[in-house]
Design a protein around this motif. Structure first.
Motif, mmCIF file in Angstrom:
data_model
loop_
_atom_site.group_PDB
_atom_site.id
_atom_site.type_symbol
_atom_site.label_atom_id
_atom_site.label_comp_id
_atom_site.label_asym_id
_atom_site.label_seq_id
_atom_site.Cartn_x
_atom_site.Cartn_y
_atom_site.Cartn_z
ATOM 1 N N ASP A 232 -36.617 -3.985 -46.002
ATOM 2 C CA ASP A 232 -37.098 -3.342 -44.774
ATOM 3 C C ASP A 232 -36.231 -2.115 -44.499
ATOM 4 O O ASP A 232 -35.000 -2.175 -44.585
ATOM 5 N N VAL A 233 -36.871 -0.994 -44.172
ATOM 6 C CA VAL A 233 -36.127 0.242 -43.907
ATOM 7 C C VAL A 233 -35.361 0.083 -42.587
ATOM 8 O O VAL A 233 -35.921 -0.388 -41.592
ATOM 9 N N HIS A 235 -33.643 1.081 -39.144
ATOM 10 C CA HIS A 235 -33.869 2.020 -38.031
ATOM 11 C C HIS A 235 -34.989 3.008 -38.345
ATOM 12 O O HIS A 235 -34.867 4.215 -38.095
ATOM 13 N N ASN A 240 -39.155 8.235 -37.387
ATOM 14 C CA ASN A 240 -40.380 8.722 -36.725
ATOM 15 C C ASN A 240 -40.031 9.524 -35.479
ATOM 16 O O ASN A 240 -40.583 10.601 -35.239
ATOM 17 N N GLY A 248 -41.924 10.164 -41.386
ATOM 18 C CA GLY A 248 -41.858 8.712 -41.606
ATOM 19 C C GLY A 248 -42.720 8.313 -42.800
ATOM 20 O O GLY A 248 -42.285 7.544 -43.668
ATOM 21 N N ARG A 271 -46.190 -3.025 -50.793
ATOM 22 C CA ARG A 271 -45.881 -2.741 -49.384
ATOM 23 C C ARG A 271 -46.643 -3.782 -48.586
ATOM 24 O O ARG A 271 -47.873 -3.799 -48.589
HETATM 25 N N1 LIG Z 1 -44.572 6.930 -40.106
HETATM 26 C C1 LIG Z 1 -44.944 5.661 -40.153
HETATM 27 N N2 LIG Z 1 -44.370 4.770 -39.349
HETATM 28 C C2 LIG Z 1 -44.712 3.485 -39.422
HETATM 29 C C3 LIG Z 1 -45.700 3.023 -40.323
HETATM 30 N N3 LIG Z 1 -45.840 1.692 -40.154
HETATM 31 C C4 LIG Z 1 -44.968 1.320 -39.204
HETATM 32 N N4 LIG Z 1 -44.284 2.385 -38.753
HETATM 33 C C5 LIG Z 1 -43.259 2.453 -37.734
HETATM 34 O O1 LIG Z 1 -42.150 1.707 -38.162
HETATM 35 C C6 LIG Z 1 -41.371 1.433 -37.028
HETATM 36 C C7 LIG Z 1 -40.733 0.050 -37.147
HETATM 37 O O2 LIG Z 1 -39.816 -0.054 -36.141
HETATM 38 P P1 LIG Z 1 -39.045 -1.357 -35.820
HETATM 39 O O3 LIG Z 1 -39.858 -2.554 -36.192
HETATM 40 O O4 LIG Z 1 -38.572 -1.261 -34.401
HETATM 41 O O5 LIG Z 1 -37.858 -1.355 -36.800
HETATM 42 P P2 LIG Z 1 -36.790 -0.276 -37.190
HETATM 43 O O6 LIG Z 1 -36.753 0.894 -36.293
HETATM 44 O O7 LIG Z 1 -36.989 0.007 -38.643
HETATM 45 O O8 LIG Z 1 -35.466 -1.057 -36.991
HETATM 46 P P3 LIG Z 1 -34.874 -2.235 -37.856
HETATM 47 O O9 LIG Z 1 -35.958 -2.776 -38.725
HETATM 48 O O10 LIG Z 1 -34.427 -3.251 -36.874
HETATM 49 O O11 LIG Z 1 -33.779 -1.649 -38.635
HETATM 50 C C8 LIG Z 1 -42.291 1.557 -35.807
HETATM 51 O O12 LIG Z 1 -41.896 2.677 -35.074
HETATM 52 C C9 LIG Z 1 -43.658 1.810 -36.426
HETATM 53 O O13 LIG Z 1 -44.428 2.708 -35.664
HETATM 54 C C10 LIG Z 1 -46.311 3.995 -41.140
HETATM 55 O O14 LIG Z 1 -47.185 3.718 -41.978
HETATM 56 N N5 LIG Z 1 -45.911 5.292 -41.048
#
Ligand SMILES: Nc1nc2c(ncn2[C@@H]2O[C@H](COP(=O)(O)OP(=O)(O)OP(=O)(O)O)[C@@H](O)[C@H]2O)c(=O)[nH]1
Length: 360
Positions: A232-233, A235, A240, A248, A271
């Motif tokens: 998992d990526v 933050h 974004n 993103g 994915r």
């Molecule tokens: N650009 C983009 N953003 C995405 C996509 N799918 C999900 N997201 C974004 O991914 C983000 C996930 O955020 P969180 O679940 O809060 O997790 P995080 O910010 O990665 O934080 P941690 O996982 O706790 O490290 C959200 O803002 C979603 O809108 C996508 O296909 N494209």
């Protein structure tokens, strides 16, 4: 050159079905030109005045077959189809009525023309299909029942020449059907494969999607000891927020590419959620390779509109135990990933780690 001729007009088509029909019309027009010319050359060799006259009349119609190709080239598909059929029907009628009669069973071509509209016209053109099929069936039945007289000069042909021409008519009808049917089959197969690919592929990264991953995980569970990695990526929301949604998206594509570079061609990587990826690796090397992947991602920043974006990932690794179900494996990897997150991110946690065992 031949490929260009066969695909004339395909650039205007918005569906695979229409593309297939355009190609079929082009091939049918080319086959008509080739067979008409081949027959005429044979008539010249036979040096028979009746055959040369009827063949000559047919040769005059050749430019009209080219006109069918021209119509496809201009995007006038309906005209191209109609022209092809009408010219083909007129050409065979010309051969029969200008000397050949029904001696060589040339009227078999009308059976072929009665079947072809089903493949060449679109479903919404059912009236054209019905009209063409009926017209050709009526002509065929009439000629089969009543026949058509031949020119007396035809009597000069010997038995083997007549037989050879009869075989040629039958063979060319069957070959045309076989060629057209083969093209239909190839297209049907391609369409099915493309639909299946779409159903199992993530549109953004081109990786497999969750549905495909679940199916494969079920199948692979019976095989050699395996580990499931969930990645998992970290933050990602900030990427974004700071650089925009497009950045993103680019980051997700970038991550997919970096990981894919480190995989063997048969390894399953998908994915499975927004910024969540899953990977199956052989158990004995999973821990080491997860670490390598984490380092590769951390040391390969994304450059987006000349801005540098550093990415890190957290990875949970779960080694399948005896009797584990698919859900157990997914839950185990998810838990390891959760621990990697709460322990500070940018790290790999396995289910053999003390912190994992402590919480079970
Ligand atoms: N650009 C983009 N953003 C995405 C996509 N799918 C999900 N997201 C974004 O991914 C983000 C996930 O955020 P969180 O679940 O809060 O997790 P995080 O910010 O990665 O934080 P941690 O996982 O706790 O490290 C959200 O803002 C979603 O809108 C996508 O296909 N494209």
């Amino acid at each position: 050159m031949l490929r260009r001729l066969i695909t004339l007009g395909c650039e205007y088509s918005d569906t695979k079905t229409l593309e297939r029909k355009i190609i079929l019309v082009n091939i049918a027009a080319l086959l008509s030109i080739i067979t008409t010319t081949a027959y005429y050359l044979l008539y010249l060799i036979y040096d028979n005045s009746a055959l040369m006259f009827s063949g000559g009349c047919q040769m005059l119609l050749l430019p009209l077959f080219s006109l069918s190709l021209w119509n496809n080239y201009r995007g006038n598909f309906t005209s191209a189809r109609w022209l092809l059929f009408l010219v083909a029907v007129i050409s065979v009628l010309t051969a029969i009525t200008t000397g050949q009669g029904t001696v060589f069973n040339t009227h078999f071509y009308f059976m072929l023309f009665a079947i072809l509209p089903i493949a060449l016209f679109r479903n919404e053109e059912w009236l054209s299909k019905a009209a063409m099929t009926s017209l050709n069936m009526i002509i065929y039945i009439y000629l089969e029942v009543f026949g058509w007289p031949h020119d007396p000069a035809m009597e000069l042909l010997n038995q083997s020449q007549v037989m050879f021409l009869q075989v040629m008519v039958a063979a060319s009808c069957i070959s045309c059907l076989m060629i057209l049917q083969s093209i239909n089959e190839v297209y049907a197969e391609q369409a099915e494969q493309s639909l299946q690919r779409q159903a199992f592929t993530d549109g953004l990264t081109g990786l497999y999607n969750r549905r495909y991953f679940s199916i494969q995980l079920k199948q692979k569970m019976a095989q050699a000891p395996l580990c499931l990695l969930m990645m998992d990526v970290d933050h990602f929301k900030q990427v974004n927020d700071n650089y925009g949604h497009d950045a993103g998206d680019q980051a997700l594509k970038h991550l997919a590419e970096v990981v894919t570079e480190h995989l063997r061609s048969n390894e399953l990587f998908a994915r499975i959620g927004g910024e969540e990826f899953a990977l199956i690796l052989p158990a004995k090397e999973a821990r080491q390779r997860a670490e390598k992947l984490r380092l590769a991602i951390a040391s390969t920043p994304l450059f987006y509109k000349s801005r540098r974006i550093d990415l890190t990932v957290s990875i949970g690794v779960y080694q399948k135990g005896n009797g584990d179900s698919e859900e157990d494996i997914m839950r185990g990897a998810d838990k390891a990933l959760y621990l990697a997150k709460v322990q500070g991110r940018d790290r790999v946690i396995t289910n053999s780690a003390p912190e994992y065992k402590k919480t079970s």
